[in-house]
Scaffold this motif. Sequence first.
Motif, PDB file in Angstrom:
ATOM      1  N   THR A  23       0.821  -1.203  -0.308  1.00 50.95           N
ATOM      2  CA  THR A  23       0.205   0.325   0.118  1.00 50.95           C
ATOM      3  C   THR A  23       1.002   1.236  -0.313  1.00 50.95           C
ATOM      4  N   SER A  25       2.404   2.410   2.219  1.00 52.70           N
ATOM      5  CA  SER A  25       2.345   3.289   3.368  1.00 52.70           C
ATOM      6  C   SER A  25       3.486   3.054   4.297  1.00 52.70           C
ATOM      7  N   SER A  28       9.141   6.884   3.286  1.00 53.30           N
ATOM      8  CA  SER A  28       8.307   8.102   3.127  1.00 53.30           C
ATOM      9  C   SER A  28       9.745   8.615   2.428  1.00 53.30           C
ATOM     10  N   VAL A  92       3.990   4.325   9.087  1.00 49.44           N
ATOM     11  CA  VAL A  92       2.273   4.431   9.409  1.00 49.44           C
ATOM     12  C   VAL A  92       1.633   6.187   9.634  1.00 49.44           C
ATOM     13  N   ASN A  95       2.070   7.643   6.412  1.00 46.36           N
ATOM     14  CA  ASN A  95       1.495   8.363   4.710  1.00 46.36           C
ATOM     15  C   ASN A  95       0.051   7.583   5.984  1.00 46.36           C
ATOM     16  N   TRP A  96      -0.362   8.821   6.933  1.00 41.54           N
ATOM     17  CA  TRP A  96      -1.300   7.824   7.438  1.00 41.54           C
ATOM     18  C   TRP A  96      -2.605   8.301   6.543  1.00 41.54           C
ATOM     19  N   SER A  97      -3.391   6.739   6.986  1.00 39.00           N
ATOM     20  CA  SER A  97      -4.349   7.026   6.584  1.00 39.00           C
ATOM     21  C   SER A  97      -5.319   5.344   7.364  1.00 39.00           C
ATOM     22  N   TRP A  98      -5.957   5.778   7.063  1.00 39.79           N
ATOM     23  CA  TRP A  98      -6.904   4.204   8.130  1.00 39.79           C
ATOM     24  C   TRP A  98      -6.891   2.896   7.564  1.00 39.79           C
ATOM     25  N   PRO A  99      -6.896   2.766   6.118  1.00 43.99           N
ATOM     26  CA  PRO A  99      -6.272   0.858   6.129  1.00 43.99           C
ATOM     27  C   PRO A  99      -4.784   0.929   6.182  1.00 43.99           C
ATOM     28  N   ALA A 100      -3.817   2.235   6.312  1.00 46.27           N
ATOM     29  CA  ALA A 100      -2.100   1.555   6.309  1.00 46.27           C
ATOM     30  C   ALA A 100      -2.379   1.691   8.232  1.00 46.27           C
ATOM     31  N   ALA A 101      -3.447   2.857   9.219  1.00 46.65           N
ATOM     32  CA  ALA A 101      -3.243   2.042  10.582  1.00 46.65           C
ATOM     33  C   ALA A 101      -3.892   0.894  10.836  1.00 46.65           C
TER      34      ALA A 101
END
Length: 116
Positions: A23, A25, A28, A92, A95-101
Motif C-alpha cells: 500500500t 505506507s 517516506s 504509518v 503515510n497516514w490513512s485508516w487502512p495503513a493504521a
Amino acid sequence: MLQAFSIVGYAGMVAGLIGLVVTRSLLSPSPLAIVPQVLAVLLMIWARVTFGRRSFHFAADPTAGGLVTNGPYRFIRHPIYTAVCLFAAAGVAANWSWPAAAIGAVVFAGALVRMR
C-alpha cells in the motif's frame, strides 16, 4: 500450543509489513519518518549483534545460554520486536490513512502475540 501462537504472531508481523509495502505506507521521504526508521534499524542490528550466535527460530524456542541481559536487552525486553513496531509506526504516521493504521495494527498485534 505456544509455538503455534508464536508462528501466528510472526506471520502477522510479516503480513503486516508486506501490506504496508504493497500500500506504499511503509517508507517516506520525510525526515520525520526516516529518522525513527533509521533508529529502529540500528536498534535491531544492535540487538541481533548482542544476541550473538544464537539462532533465530521461526517458532519461539528458548535456546541454551540463558536470558540475554546486556546490550539493548538491558533496557528493552524485546528490542527486535520493538524495532519492527517503531519502523512500521513511523511509516504509518508518515503515510497516514485508516487502512495503513489497520495494517500497522496487524504488525503490532503480531509482535504482541510473538512476545507472549
